[in-house]
Design an enzyme around this catalytic site. Structure first.
Site, short mmCIF file in Angstrom:
data_model
loop_
_atom_site.label_atom_id
_atom_site.label_comp_id
_atom_site.label_asym_id
_atom_site.label_seq_id
_atom_site.Cartn_x
_atom_site.Cartn_y
_atom_site.Cartn_z
N SER A 145 11.41 -37.77 -15.78
CA SER A 145 12.59 -38.49 -15.33
C SER A 145 12.17 -39.77 -14.63
CB SER A 145 13.38 -37.63 -14.37
OG SER A 145 12.69 -37.61 -13.13
N LYS A 146 13.14 -40.66 -14.53
CA LYS A 146 12.80 -41.96 -13.96
C LYS A 146 12.83 -41.95 -12.45
CE LYS A 146 17.37 -44.07 -14.26
NZ LYS A 146 18.14 -45.19 -14.74
N ARG A 147 13.06 -40.79 -11.88
CA ARG A 147 13.10 -40.74 -10.42
C ARG A 147 11.77 -41.23 -9.83
NH1 ARG A 147 13.59 -37.75 -5.78
NH2 ARG A 147 12.13 -36.14 -6.44
#
Ligand code: GLU
Length: 491
Positions: free
Chosen positions: A253-255
């Site tokens: 995820s881009k977190r």
């Protein structure tokens, strides 16, 4: 084998994820290996979230990677249109057929009823899902409600008992309980199809032989199989690829990680290395870890796919990329590559309007614009924190900048400025208290060229990553802190 036709069916709702490139890669390879066709279809039925801009980026990113398609919205083909928003009448016609044949039914349940149902089910600790309330409505009742113009959706009748067997080319049969699957909505109350109806209708009409997609879609496959059955159509073969994972084993995820293809292009990775690395996420080395698309096409074997899911390790990708630069490029080729990337008149030319005033000698130029070319900068924590502020609050503020910027579709200096003003207003901070740490985060230095112009030119991907790096330098945010903050921010 029947004619091999595969497709990638992305939704243009954000920057192109490396997971999309990873699927496209295996589609491309499977099509080439079997002398088949590769189709690009744009799944843009989510009107609120789809943007033309993202479709353009999609085409650009996939072209940069060199994964050309044979049919698609931009190149045409015999089974178009290839954009779902241009196929609405096709879905309506097919939904009507299912209602007429008794496989689907209109459902008039209001959102209040559904919410109350959910609450009751939660209270009784039952499985949460639709209870089939409108399944048994008498024809006259349906007629009356239709006449009265009552809002409704169309649902697919799913079996309540037994198991659905999903045949997956990589995993063999997978058994899923019908009872765990709701009567799927096929057409929403605004008349738009859901993904489930559109994907099946399109895959059939576009004669897709193999559906290659991420593992996260396995649980949706029974709904699709039910639709194939209801229409009396043959099923495609499914190949669900293992997921790309974050270093902690969760879905990528881009977190924390850069996930967009454009990030990798801007940070200076070359397409051959990125594709090679993505191939290694599912396929064993071919001789060694470095191999070409041609070698993969020759040796690809679905039976060898590693089903465990692989950790996307950016350091390893960097190592592989370095090999491509060292081993596959002469100095002349490398120079051409640098020019094609960012070392060109177009990119440098955009810096001159605001750099002109800031030079004493020409020799000042390169050091001051180095951050526009750097993969990463290393801001110091003490520089990121303005006087009278604390590291933790600056980290939180930077997180809200990330969210505000994620919503900017037209990425230019006004879009960035607007996002920064929103953040300042949210925290009731003077704008300078936001811009000072931002300059440090983007440039690694305490002074730099004007912020909004710089961010505009740096692009959303590098900007985002630099903000995340700056947050890390300030001690970061825990998942819990971030989710509390997010609630507050979105209020
Ligand atoms: N639109 C879906 C996506 O964005 C496509 C899934 C599929 O390949 O069936 O991933």
């Amino acid at each position: 084998m029947t004619d091999v036709r595969v497709r990638i069916a992305p939704s243009p709702t954000g920057p192109v994820h490396v997971g999309t490139a990873y699927q496209a890669l295996f589609d491309w390879v499977w099509a080439r290996q079997n002398e088949g066709q590769f189709v690009l279809r744009i799944e843009d039925t989510d009107q609120a979230r789809s943007h033309e801009k993202y479709e353009e980026q999609l085409v650009q990113s996939l072209r940069w990677l060199g994964l050309a398609w044979d049919e698609g919205p931009d190149v045409g083909g015999p089974y178009g249109p290839y954009r779902q928003s241009e196929r609405l009448s096709i879905y309506a016609e097919h939904a009507a057929k299912l209602v007429a044949s008794g496989h689907a039914y209109p459902c008039f349940c209001t959102s209040e009823r559904l919410a109350a149902l959910r609450a009751e089910q939660q209270e009784r600790r039952e499985r949460v899902g639709y209870d089939g309330h409108c399944r048994g409505l008498a024809a006259s009742e349906v007629e009356a409600k239709m006449q009265a113009g009552c809002a409704h959706v169309i649902r697919l009748e799913m079996p309540k008992e037994g198991a659905c067997i999903v045949e997956d080319m990589l995993r063999g049969p997978i058994s899923l309980q019908w009872g765990h699957i709701d009567d799927q909505v096929l057409v929403k109350s605004d008349g738009f199809p859901t993904y489930h109806l559109a994907v099946v209708v399109d895959d059939h009409l576009m004669r897709i032989s193999h559906v290659i997609r991420g593992e996260e879609w396995i649980t949706s496959t029974p709904k699709h199989l039910m639709l194939y059955e209801a229409f009396g159509w043959p099923r495609p073969t499914y190949m669900h690829l293992p997921l790309l994972l974050n270093p902690d084993g969760s879905k990528m995820s881009k977190r924390r990680n850069p996930t967009s293809v454009e990030y990798y292009r801007r940070a200076g990775y070359v397409p051959q290395a990125l594709l090679n690395y993505l191939a290694l996420m599912a396929h064993p080395p071919i001789g060694e870890e470095k191999f070409t698309l041609e070698q993969l096409t020759e040796h690809f074997d679905p039976a060898k796919i590693n089903l465990g899911g692989s950790i996307f390790d950016i350091d390893k990708l960097g190592w592989l990329n370095g090999r491509y630069l060292r081993e596959d490029r002469t100095p002349e080729a490398l120079l051409a590559e640098l020019k094609g990337w960012l070392l060109n008149d177009e990119y440098v030319g955009q810096m001159l309007p605001f750099m002109r005033q800031r030079l004493e000698t020409l020799g000042d130029f390169v050091p001051r614009v180095a951050f526009f070319f750097a993969r990463q900068v290393e801001p110091k924590a003490e520089d990121l924190v303005p006087k009278k502020r604390e590291a933790a609050e600056v980290a939180r503020m930077l997180q809200t900048v990330v969210w505000a910027l994620d919503e900017v579709v037209e990425w230019d200096k006004d879009g960035v400025a607007e996002a920064v003003r929103r953040v300042a207003a949210h925290w009731a901070w003077p704008v300078r208290a936001v811009t000072v740490p931002l300059i440090v985060a983007l440039t690694g230095e305490r002074v730099g060229p004007p912020l909004f112009e710089s961010a505009a030119l740096l692009g959303p991907e590098l900007t985002r990553m630099r903000l995340l790096d700056a947050m890390k330098a300030l001690g970061g945010l825990s998942k819990k802190q971030a989710s509390r903050l997010e609630k507050d921010w979105r209020r």
